[in-house]
Design an enzyme around this catalytic site. Structure first.
Site, PDB file in Angstrom:
ATOM      1  N   HIS A 122       0.870  -1.177   0.000  1.00 38.23           N
ATOM      2  CA  HIS A 122       0.000   0.000   0.000  1.00 38.23           C
ATOM      3  C   HIS A 122       0.910   1.232   0.000  1.00 38.23           C
ATOM      4  O   HIS A 122       1.999   1.206   0.576  1.00 38.23           O
ATOM      5  CB  HIS A 122      -0.857  -0.041   1.271  1.00 38.23           C
ATOM      6  CG  HIS A 122      -1.906   1.024   1.354  1.00 38.23           C
ATOM      7  ND1 HIS A 122      -1.608   2.324   1.679  1.00 38.23           N
ATOM      8  CD2 HIS A 122      -3.245   0.982   1.157  1.00 38.23           C
ATOM      9  CE1 HIS A 122      -2.735   3.039   1.688  1.00 38.23           C
ATOM     10  NE2 HIS A 122      -3.743   2.241   1.370  1.00 38.23           N
ATOM     11  N   ASP A 194       3.130  -3.844   8.510  1.00 38.85           N
ATOM     12  CA  ASP A 194       1.954  -3.008   8.280  1.00 38.85           C
ATOM     13  C   ASP A 194       0.751  -3.933   8.468  1.00 38.85           C
ATOM     14  O   ASP A 194       0.415  -4.735   7.598  1.00 38.85           O
ATOM     15  CB  ASP A 194       2.008  -2.444   6.859  1.00 38.85           C
ATOM     16  CG  ASP A 194       0.712  -1.743   6.479  1.00 38.85           C
ATOM     17  OD1 ASP A 194      -0.265  -1.799   7.255  1.00 38.85           O
ATOM     18  OD2 ASP A 194       0.669  -1.152   5.385  1.00 38.85           O
ATOM     19  N   GLN A 197      -4.365  -4.356   7.496  1.00 39.94           N
ATOM     20  CA  GLN A 197      -5.350  -5.352   7.046  1.00 39.94           C
ATOM     21  C   GLN A 197      -5.254  -6.669   7.809  1.00 39.94           C
ATOM     22  O   GLN A 197      -6.209  -7.449   7.800  1.00 39.94           O
ATOM     23  CB  GLN A 197      -5.170  -5.635   5.541  1.00 39.94           C
ATOM     24  CG  GLN A 197      -5.361  -4.417   4.662  1.00 39.94           C
ATOM     25  CD  GLN A 197      -6.753  -3.801   4.763  1.00 39.94           C
ATOM     26  OE1 GLN A 197      -7.701  -4.410   5.271  1.00 39.94           O
ATOM     27  NE2 GLN A 197      -6.904  -2.571   4.276  1.00 39.94           N
ATOM     28  N   LYS A 220     -10.062   0.615  10.742  1.00 37.11           N
ATOM     29  CA  LYS A 220     -10.189  -0.680  10.058  1.00 37.11           C
ATOM     30  C   LYS A 220     -10.418  -1.795  11.078  1.00 37.11           C
ATOM     31  O   LYS A 220     -10.611  -2.947  10.727  1.00 37.11           O
ATOM     32  CB  LYS A 220      -8.925  -0.978   9.244  1.00 37.11           C
ATOM     33  CG  LYS A 220      -8.687   0.022   8.110  1.00 37.11           C
ATOM     34  CD  LYS A 220      -7.443  -0.338   7.343  1.00 37.11           C
ATOM     35  CE  LYS A 220      -6.978   0.776   6.425  1.00 37.11           C
ATOM     36  NZ  LYS A 220      -7.850   1.038   5.294  1.00 37.11           N
ATOM     37  N   CYS A 361      -4.865   2.368  -3.713  1.00 42.12           N
ATOM     38  CA  CYS A 361      -3.619   2.945  -3.176  1.00 42.12           C
ATOM     39  C   CYS A 361      -2.466   1.948  -3.240  1.00 42.12           C
ATOM     40  O   CYS A 361      -1.626   1.870  -2.334  1.00 42.12           O
ATOM     41  CB  CYS A 361      -3.786   3.435  -1.740  1.00 42.12           C
ATOM     42  SG  CYS A 361      -4.988   4.736  -1.571  1.00 42.12           S
TER      43      CYS A 361
HETATM   44  N1  PLP Z   1      -1.644  -0.202   4.854  1.00 43.08           N
HETATM   45  C1  PLP Z   1      -2.574  -0.984   4.313  1.00 43.08           C
HETATM   46  C2  PLP Z   1      -2.239  -2.411   4.038  1.00 43.08           C
HETATM   47  C3  PLP Z   1      -3.836  -0.466   4.048  1.00 43.08           C
HETATM   48  O1  PLP Z   1      -4.774  -1.249   3.514  1.00 43.08           O
HETATM   49  C4  PLP Z   1      -4.098   0.880   4.339  1.00 43.08           C
HETATM   50  C5  PLP Z   1      -5.414   1.485   4.040  1.00 43.08           C
HETATM   51  O2  PLP Z   1      -6.208   0.974   3.305  1.00 43.08           O
HETATM   52  C6  PLP Z   1      -3.103   1.643   4.910  1.00 43.08           C
HETATM   53  C7  PLP Z   1      -1.877   1.076   5.155  1.00 43.08           C
HETATM   54  C8  PLP Z   1      -3.335   3.070   5.267  1.00 43.08           C
HETATM   55  O3  PLP Z   1      -4.270   3.130   6.305  1.00 43.08           O
HETATM   56  P1  PLP Z   1      -4.838   4.531   6.785  1.00 43.08           P
HETATM   57  O4  PLP Z   1      -5.534   5.116   5.615  1.00 43.08           O
HETATM   58  O5  PLP Z   1      -5.748   4.169   7.894  1.00 43.08           O
HETATM   59  O6  PLP Z   1      -3.690   5.339   7.207  1.00 43.08           O
END
Ligand code: PLP
Length: 437
Positions: A122, A194, A197, A220, A361
């Site tokens: 992401h 990270d 998810q 999330k 993204c």
């Molecule tokens: N990392 C992953 C794997 C994500 O799916 C997302 C958001 O969809 C993010 C980071 C970024 O999360 P946030 O928008 O809550 O900062």
């Protein structure tokens, strides 16, 4: 707590589980939310807890008043709960952030060297490293070969950190974190996961897996009140320049000198988000209590979804690796002959189903998968088997007969033509205007 609720058939009750949404052909239907991976609905325990705490809402770490003391205790208790939820080791601290993006950016300012990442990440785990010695490894078609490539990169030249996704936000595939942690450590690097998810779907034990740093988003994790987390080893966090400068991050200030506090306060300047932290902690408690039942429930739903989509002619489910052993409840797919945005508009307008479409993204990953845009259906604790069946039926009907309504696309967004559904903002005058988003 009550698991498997009769009323909805879901494992846990979420806010909005009985939301009725208008259909373009007239009438309404209960909303089928397949967009948990973007932002999950709040658990009712979370909204109840917020309602309980609101009367006590006051300054944190800054007041002697009773409400301030309650708020401060709630905030620090939330920190401890999150630490237990993640099984943090003794030298690991929990820093509250706004979200995962914020947390990765915070850590990026603390890492004393290069960071190695995969090209499937992401953007939140790709772009913050761009400014600071980022080395990108191209994922292979198999997990095994990808791990070999990461090892080769980490061993060829010293790196401070390996930053990897716990579960792909596009395909839901999960990487073997314990093996990644060992390989990073063998090469003298630390590891950041990270878990934006992963955390909503799998329990994570930082101590047992050897994960040094982890980031996640409350919104999330069924706690959409603006808090996220960076959990990890204290030493880098204690010595780095604070991410934000201001009140609460210091122990003493003169006009010529500032003595920064240790982590976590060092990186939490400004008034903390006590309600967000308490919401997140409550979600962690509910998930802990649900235990293995959550994973089992979601596995069954995910299989039904994947198998059902795979049986529909012209539907292609996306994946990065041919040998990935596990995936969470996120399925990205394309439908031959239909643009992703048009399918998403059709599902919403004619079936009351919410999915995500686009590039999620994760532009480098979509490019590598060879698609301009895809659909993503993601599930969670409030998803029911009936929701899955509705989505499968809608996609099958689309492939078989096409949509009943016309749709027009502008700037990547598709809308029904004509749009007959009422406006979007409940309880306001704008709610009477035609729906234009
Ligand atoms: N990392 C992953 C794997 C994500 O799916 C997302 C958001 O969809 C993010 C980071 C970024 O999360 P946030 O928008 O809550 O900062």
């Amino acid at each position: 707590m009550t698991a498997v609720l009769d009323r909805t058939g879901a494992l846990a009750l979420v806010s909005g589980s009985d939301l009725r949404v208008p259909l373009v052909q007239g009438g309404t239907r209960t909303y089928a939310n397949f967009d948990y991976a973007a932002s999950a609905p709040a658990l009712v325990q979370v909204t109840d807890r917020i309602a309980e705490l609101l009367p006590y809402y006051a300054s944190v770490h800054r007041g002697a008043g009773y409400a301030s003391r309650v708020s401060t205790q709630c905030y620090e208790a939330a920190r401890a709960t999150v630490g237990r939820f993640l099984h943090c080791a003794d030298d690991q601290v929990v820093v509250f952030t706004r979200n995962t993006t914020d947390a990765v950016n915070l850590l990026a300012g603390c890492v004393p060297g290069d960071t190695v990442v995969l090209d499937i990440e992401h953007h939140a785990n790709l772009l913050p490293w761009q400014r600071r010695g980022r080395r990108v490894v191209h994922a292979a078609d198999t997990v095994e070969e990808t791990l070999r490539r990461l090892t080769a990169e980490l061993c060829a030249k010293p790196a401070a950190l390996l930053a990897v996704t716990g579960a792909s936000n596009v395909t839901g595939e999960v990487l073997p974190l314990d093996r990644l942690a060992s390989l990073a450590h063998q090469c003298g690097a630390r590891i950041l996961v990270d878990a934006a998810q992963l955390a909503p779907h799998r329990r994570i034990d930082l101590c047992a897996t050897g994960i040094d740093y982890l980031v996640l988003s409350g919104h999330k994790l069924y706690a959409p009140f603006g808090a996220g987390v960076l959990a990890g080893r204290r030493d880098w966090l204690d010595t780095a320049e604070p991410y934000l400068s201001g009140g609460g991050a210091v122990t003493d200030v003169t006009v010529t000198n500032t003595v920064w506090a240790a982590a976590p306060q060092r990186h939490e300047a400004g008034s903390p988000n006590v309600l967000g932290a308490a919401a997140l902690a409550t979600a962690c408690e509910v998930l802990t209590e649900l235990g293995d039942r959550a994973e089992e429930y979601e596995r069954a739903l995910t299989h039904r979804l994947r198998d059902g989509l795979a049986d529909i002619p012209g539907v292609r489910c996306l994946r990065v690796w041919t040998d990935s052993a596990d995936s969470v409840g996120i399925v990205a797919f394309t439908v031959d002959g239909f643009e992703a945005g048009r399918v998403a508009a059709y599902l919403s307008a004619e079936y009351g189903i919410g999915v995500r479409d686009g590039r999620f993204c994760a532009h480098p990953l979509l490019a590598r998968l060879g698609v301009d845009a895809a659909l993503r259906a993601s599930i969670g604790l409030g998803t029911t088997h009936a929701d899955i069946d509705r989505l499968l039926e809608a996609v099958a009907v689309l492939v078989d007969r096409g949509p009943r309504w016309d749709y027009a696309g502008t700037g990547g967004r598709w809308d029904p033509v004509p749009e007959t559904r009422p406006g979007l903002i409940p309880g306001t005058a704008a709610g009477n205007a035609p729906c234009t988003i």
